[in-house]
Design a protein around this motif. Structure first.
Motif, PDB file in Angstrom:
ATOM      1  N   MET A  75      -1.899  -4.693  -9.199  1.00 16.19           N
ATOM      2  CA  MET A  75      -1.662  -5.513  -8.018  1.00 16.19           C
ATOM      3  C   MET A  75      -2.047  -6.969  -8.280  1.00 16.19           C
ATOM      4  SD  MET A  75      -0.415  -3.644  -5.587  1.00 16.19           S
ATOM      5  CE  MET A  75      -0.700  -4.723  -4.178  1.00 16.19           C
ATOM      6  N   SER A 110      -5.921  -1.956  -9.031  1.00 12.61           N
ATOM      7  CA  SER A 110      -6.243  -3.119  -8.195  1.00 12.61           C
ATOM      8  C   SER A 110      -7.724  -3.443  -8.283  1.00 12.61           C
ATOM      9  CB  SER A 110      -5.867  -2.814  -6.727  1.00 12.61           C
ATOM     10  OG  SER A 110      -6.273  -3.856  -5.872  1.00 12.61           O
ATOM     11  N   LYS A 113      -8.617  -7.130  -4.045  1.00 18.14           N
ATOM     12  CA  LYS A 113      -7.192  -7.056  -3.748  1.00 18.14           C
ATOM     13  C   LYS A 113      -6.855  -5.789  -2.953  1.00 18.14           C
ATOM     14  CE  LYS A 113      -4.606  -9.607  -5.139  1.00 18.14           C
ATOM     15  NZ  LYS A 113      -3.991 -10.834  -4.545  1.00 18.14           N
TER      16      LYS A 113
END
Length: 278
Positions: free
Chosen positions: A129, A221, A225
């Motif tokens: 991500m 991630s 995030k």
């Protein structure tokens, strides 16, 4: 994590109107950007608010809630919530255990790059991500103005040492951590490249492919995030690395606990903590 600059701007537009502020101080994790983790208390004082606690989670099963209580004691599971699963595998895991839709969270970026590249080489679908994170790494490599990988790594080490020293001199531990994390992330990809592919163009392509949108992939991630995300099965990579060694100021230490809480409460069914192999 809201900063109210003009209290009058938040007053009801008509007599008898109401303003509702919603937030969770235990999910305040952006202090390094200047966000105030005490904003809800400041708002409550400014507007003489009535507190309406929301302590029940309808996302997490009871076992995950019990684990989350290590950081936030008042969180409760919803009535009738499933038991769920919490496992601690340490280093007894491998990427083939991940499934499409699984969420892997980490305190920092470097472990995600190392894992993502490992999965890429094994042809396992993966996505990290944060396209801006990947672009930031590419921009940093280009900033070294090198023509080959080894020259770039030498320049990167010099840059890292210099910039960390400057950040520490300004007592900006968060910036020092980001610099170290970026440099380490780039090194972990470069060091893993086969000799036949050790070019800067290939390095750019690898980083880009890791951050490309993909369906039916395992999602990697940072915890920052992942705030607001959820998944049936969540893997917390590097549980032992949180809190960060860089967190030395009181607000930063507090937010490290918040990061742990955020990581755990992404799980809807199963939470698995894992560590990198040394």
């Amino acid at each position: 994590e809201l900063i109210v600059e003009d209290a009058n701007a938040w007053k009801p537009r008509r007599s008898g109107g109401r303003v509702v502020f919603v937030g969770d101080p235990h999910q305040a994790i952006y202090g390094f950007r200047g966000a105030d983790s005490n904003s809800l208390n400041l708002i409550a004082q400014e507007f003489n608010c009535t507190h309406l606690p929301l302590t029940v989670t309808y996302r997490c099963p009871t076992s995950v809630v019990a684990y989350a209580q290590n950081w936030v004691s008042h969180i409760e599971a919803a009535p009738g919530a499933a038991e769920g699963v919490v496992k601690h595998l340490e280093t007894k895991w491998n990427p083939s255990m991940f499934q499409a839709g699984d969420l892997v969270v980490s305190r920092t970026t470097r472990p995600l790059l190392a894992l993502g590249y490992r999965m890429l080489k094994a042809k396992l679908p993966v996505r990290i991500m944060g396209r801006e994170i990947g672009q930031g790494l590419v921009n940093l490599v280009k900033k070294m103005k090198a023509t080959d990988i080894d020259t770039m790594l030498t320049a990167l080490a010099v840059w890292e040492t210099r910039e960390i020293e400057k950040a520490i001199a300004k007592q900006d531990d968060a910036k020092a951590e980001r610099i170290s994390d970026q440099a380490s992330a780039i090194r972990c990809i470069a060091d893993g490249m086969d000799e036949t592919e050790r070019t800067l163009d290939n390095l750019y392509n690898i980083i880009g492919s890791l951050f490309d949108d993909k369906g039916n992939a395992t999602i990697l991630s940072t915890i920052h995030k992942a705030k607001g995300m959820e998944a049936n099965r969540v893997w917390w990579l590097g549980r032992s690395k949180c809190p960060s060694k860089w967190a030395r100021q009181p607000w930063a230490i507090q937010q490290e606990g918040n990061l742990c809480y955020v990581a755990v409460t992404r799980a809807k069914q199963e939470l698995i903590t894992i560590e990198e192999a040394e």
